[in-house]
Design an enzyme around this catalytic site. Structure first.
Site: not given
Length: 245
Positions: A135, A148
């Site tokens: 990400s 996350y």
């Protein structure tokens, strides 16, 4: 990575980026197997793609992964690519231990366990690919989703090391680095006007994956604000801007 003729497993293939990648790889002439926790979601995807297959798998379930890998290889002995896409993103209020542990198990331990289970088979193939999904938040974290972001930073680091370890083998390692994309990863993401439309993201990603040789990291233009912040000397400024809302 060759564009067609592969047998590809895509985890998290029942929705979002995983389902969209499955569609594109299937259309390009690859055998695609999607995996995910919800059989109904998988069934909805394969209903529109004759010849695509589906297998259920909860990436958080460590005990299920070896058996899943054995069944996958038995049913699809030509398997030569895996997209480690499954992941969860949950907002946390300071340290939410239950959420943190589930996120680490799904986003980090799951890909490591599945890669470990499949690697002996992949190494026997003339050419194979492990595609990880990190990400832009691996490079600049969003404070509201600390675990996350930490798992995605770990996936980025792990991908670099695994690529180096496998450099003299038949297995290449490609890291896909998404920005915020309009999917249902978190509530509100699909309607977020600041997120990249899924179709635009997939089109740009597939174009990069089709390059020869395949780049080791797939950074669409939108993600570079985050992924190249440190290189530009703007890490602190970007972190402050990202977390100012």
């Amino acid at each position: 990575m060759q564009s067609t003729g592969n047998t590809i497993l895509i985890t998290g293939g029942g929705s979002g980026i995983g389902a969209a990648l499955a569609h594109e790889f299937h259309q390009a002439g690859n055998q695609v197997i999607i995996a995910g926790r919800r059989q109904s979601a998988l069934d909805a995807v394969i209903a529109d793609h004759p010849g695509m297959a589906a297998m259920t798998l909860d990436m958080e379930d460590a005990a299920a992964i070896p058996g899943f890998a054995q069944a996958l290889i038995a049913d699809f002995p030509g398997l030569n690519a895996v997209v480690l896409n499954a992941g969860i993103m949950v907002a946390e209020d300071r340290i939410d231990l239950e959420t943190a542990e589930a996120t680490i198990a799904t986003n980090l331990l799951g890909p490591i366990r599945l890669a470990h289970a499949l690697l002996p088979h992949l190494q026997k193939q003339p050419a194979s690919t492990i595609l990880t999904v990190s990400s832009g938040l691996a490079f600049v974290p969003l404070a509201a989703t600390p675990t996350y972001c930490a798992t995605k930073a770990a996936v980025h680091s792990w991908s670099m090391s695994l690529r180096a370890q496998l450099k003299d083998s038949s297995v290449e390692v490609v890291e896909i680095v998404p920005p915020a994309v309009q999917t249902d990863l978190m509530p509100g993401h699909a309607e977020n006007p600041n997120a990249l439309p899924l179709a635009d993201y997939i089109a740009e990603t597939m174009a990069l994956l089709r390059q020869e040789p395949t780049p080791p990291e797939i950074h669409v233009e939108r993600v570079k604000y985050l992924s190249e912040a440190a290189q530009r000397g703007e890490l602190e400024d970007v972190f402050r801007t990202l977390n100012s809302h």
